[in-house]
Every structure is written in C-alpha cells, then in structure tokens.
Design a protein around this motif. Structure first.
Motif, PDB file in Angstrom:
ATOM      1  N   THR A 258       0.847  -1.196   0.000  1.00 39.69           N
ATOM      2  CA  THR A 258       0.000   0.000   0.000  1.00 39.69           C
ATOM      3  C   THR A 258       0.884   1.249   0.000  1.00 39.69           C
ATOM      4  OG1 THR A 258      -1.696  -1.187   1.257  1.00 39.69           O
ATOM      5  CG2 THR A 258      -1.848   1.212   1.223  1.00 39.69           C
TER       6      THR A 258
ATOM      7  N   THR B 237      -4.927   9.338   1.015  1.00 41.19           N
ATOM      8  CA  THR B 237      -5.409   8.270   0.143  1.00 41.19           C
ATOM      9  C   THR B 237      -4.441   7.097   0.217  1.00 41.19           C
ATOM     10  OG1 THR B 237      -6.473   9.825  -1.365  1.00 41.19           O
ATOM     11  CG2 THR B 237      -6.054   7.616  -2.203  1.00 41.19           C
ATOM     12  N   LEU B 238      -4.983   5.919   0.540  1.00 38.33           N
ATOM     13  CA  LEU B 238      -4.207   4.677   0.588  1.00 38.33           C
ATOM     14  C   LEU B 238      -4.556   3.877  -0.652  1.00 38.33           C
ATOM     15  CD1 LEU B 238      -4.717   3.746   4.348  1.00 38.33           C
ATOM     16  CD2 LEU B 238      -2.923   5.150   3.318  1.00 38.33           C
ATOM     17  N   THR B 239      -3.556   3.606  -1.472  1.00 36.60           N
ATOM     18  CA  THR B 239      -3.777   2.917  -2.738  1.00 36.60           C
ATOM     19  C   THR B 239      -3.092   1.555  -2.702  1.00 36.60           C
ATOM     20  OG1 THR B 239      -3.811   5.046  -3.877  1.00 36.60           O
ATOM     21  CG2 THR B 239      -3.562   3.082  -5.234  1.00 36.60           C
TER      22      THR B 239
ATOM     23  N   SER C 224      -8.670   1.424  -3.294  1.00 33.76           N
ATOM     24  CA  SER C 224      -8.139   2.566  -2.544  1.00 33.76           C
ATOM     25  C   SER C 224      -9.124   2.992  -1.458  1.00 33.76           C
ATOM     26  CB  SER C 224      -7.857   3.735  -3.480  1.00 33.76           C
ATOM     27  OG  SER C 224      -9.065   4.184  -4.073  1.00 33.76           O
TER      28      SER C 224
ATOM     29  N   THR D 204      -9.883   6.661   0.974  1.00 28.98           N
ATOM     30  CA  THR D 204      -9.566   8.085   1.113  1.00 28.98           C
ATOM     31  C   THR D 204     -10.192   8.643   2.383  1.00 28.98           C
ATOM     32  OG1 THR D 204      -9.437   8.399  -1.273  1.00 28.98           O
ATOM     33  CG2 THR D 204      -9.756  10.366   0.062  1.00 28.98           C
TER      34      THR D 204
ATOM     35  N   PHE E 132     -14.234   4.424  -0.086  1.00 26.42           N
ATOM     36  CA  PHE E 132     -13.325   3.366  -0.531  1.00 26.42           C
ATOM     37  C   PHE E 132     -13.922   2.643  -1.724  1.00 26.42           C
ATOM     38  CE2 PHE E 132     -15.859   1.125   2.735  1.00 26.42           C
ATOM     39  CZ  PHE E 132     -16.288   0.012   2.027  1.00 26.42           C
TER      40      PHE E 132
END
Length: 295
Positions: free
Chosen positions: A135, A151-153, A158, A160, A179
C-alpha cells in the motif's frame, strides 16, 4: 454250744474249699475242652482288594475341518472435499505507517492503523485486509488550509480520508470517507463474477481530536452502508499543527476513556446503605433505653 459253732464253721470252710477245687478244674469258658479240638483245616479268607471301576467316557473325536482364513483388505477412500476459494487473504491484520508532507517537505498528516473492509449480512460475510507493504500513501495537505486528504492505494482499490480543521471548535476530524475494492468478499462473488465494492459518506464526524493533539483508539468499526464496514484497529492519527515529527498528546476515543460513573454510583449506594443501617441502629437503641426506664 461252742463246739457246735466250731463244727458248723469248719463245715462251712470245707464246703468252701470243695467249691474252689471244682472251679479250679472247670474248663475255662474261653477255651474249648480237649476233645473238642479237631484238625479241621482252617481257611483263611484273604480280603480282596477294593476293585476300582473306572468308567472312561469315550468321546468321539471331533471332525477336524480345514479352516481357511481369508484376509480381507478394507481400502478406505478419503472423501474428496472441494474447498471453495477463500475470499479473504490468509494474512494477519498489520499496522501500517502513513504520512503526508507539505509542498515544502514538512510533516502535515500522519497515521498508524490496521484496516479491514468487511461485508456483514445474513446471506454472506467476508473481509479484505489492507497490506501495508503493498500500500502506498498519497494526498495533499497545507498548514495554511483547513483541509487535508489521505489516500491509501493498493492493487485491489483505494481508501480516502478527508480531514477538516474547525478553528471555532478547536478540533480536527474526518468529515468524509470513501473506498473502492475490486475483490470478491464472498464465494458467490468468485463464481458469479464480482463487481467493485464501493462506499462513500461525506457527512461524518470521526476521529475527532483537539488541534495539535492526536486521536487514538484500539478498535473502531464504521458502517458505510450496503452491509459494508470499515474496521480500523490500533488507530493513531493527527493532521496539522505538529510541534515535532511525532504525534501530539493523545485524545482517546470514548471506548478507551476511563469511565468512573459506575464506581461513583456504587460508592453512593454503599454510603446510603451505611446511613440507613446507622439510623436503624440508633432508633433501636433509643427504644430499648426507653423500655428499661419504664420498668
């Protein structure tokens, strides 16, 4: 007279002597007279030894049949079970560290947390665990503006977080969360072809902390609609106003705060009981004293 007595005595003695002589020559009753012994051959009967008759029961021999032992081999065939694909990756929940810097390289947002997306319904349940090593964190943040994004991708989608700083209240909180996950959370999704799970809520007031403080909570679950939940564990986050490159004073969530209301209620109840017992004791003592005085 004396002579006559002597003669009678003598006569008695003579008679006694004659009777004794006869008895002496009289053959004994246990012996036969001489003429009675004849040479009669005597047959001595030898007692026969006791004859023991042994009766032997003759049992006819049993017919011996040839016994054939047949070894039976039982072959156990394991029942083959078809295991459906597991929707959730076989990994543990791991805490990730995520940061967002300002344009001039200063720390503006920092979060450490473990995240899961869960589907909970009567028909099916499933979850997806965010892997921090797979991530990446991105976003925008400025200490001069009241808004920030994290934001975690990851490969499957993802998440946010949108932070808002309220100067009037002196707090920072998350007012929007969304998400999208393109991953089968159930076995039905694997077989039927799944579509991305998406959820968004822009009217929230989550993870609230004072400006310059950090928010902390051991575990928290946020309902996002359509039976979808965002589970956050070991959460610690802060946006804006860092005095150093570390979290500020923690503001724990309500679930982690010490609640003394129960202890206070128990203490008050015990105090009331003690007062009641004391009053009853004093009244009883006064009545006994009044009774003694009347006597």
């Amino acid at each position: 007279m004396q002579r006559a007595v002597v003669l009678i005595f003598m006569a008695c003695c003579a008679l006694s002597a004659l009777s004794l002589a006869k008895e002496k020559y009289k053959p004994s009753s246990s012996m036969a007279p001489a003429h009675g012994f004849t040479n009669v051959p005597t047959t001595t009967k030898i007692p026969k030894p006791p004859t023991t008759t042994t009766t032997t029961a003759t049992t006819p021999p049993k017919s011996t049949k040839a016994t054939t032992t047949t070894a039976t081999t039982i072959t156990t065939t394991p029942i083959s079970t078809t295991t459906a694909p597991t929707p959730t990756p076989p990994t543990n929940v791991t805490v990730g560290n995520y940061t967002v810097l300002t344009s001039d390289g200063k720390l503006c947002l920092m979060a450490t947390m473990a995240i899961q997306i869960q589907l909970v319904s009567q028909k099916a349940t499933g979850n997806f665990t965010i892997q921090p090593k797979q991530t990446s964190a991105s976003g925008h943040c400025s200490n001069s503006k009241p808004n920030a994004d994290l934001t975690l991708t990851f490969k499957q989608g993802s998440i946010t977080f949108h932070f808002n700083k309220s100067v009037a209240d002196g707090t920072v909180f998350v007012d929007s969360l969304s998400f999208s996950v393109n991953y089968p959370l159930t076995n039905a999704g694997i077989s039927a072809g799944h579509t991305p799970y998406t959820a968004s809520n822009s009217s929230l007031h989550l993870f609230s902390a004072k400006i310059g403080h950090s928010y902390s909570c051991k575990t928290e679950s946020i309902y996002m609609g359509n039976n979808l939940y965002l589970s956050v564990e070991k959460n610690k986050m802060q946006a804006f106003n860092f005095s150093s490159n570390d979290f500020g004073k923690p503001d724990p969530c309500p679930a982690d705060r010490s609640d003394y209301s129960v202890a206070i209620a128990v203490g008050v109840t015990l105090l009331v009981l003690i007062v009641i017992v004391l009053v009853v004791y004093l009244l009883g003592r006064r009545r006994r004293a009044a009774g003694y005085q009347s006597l």
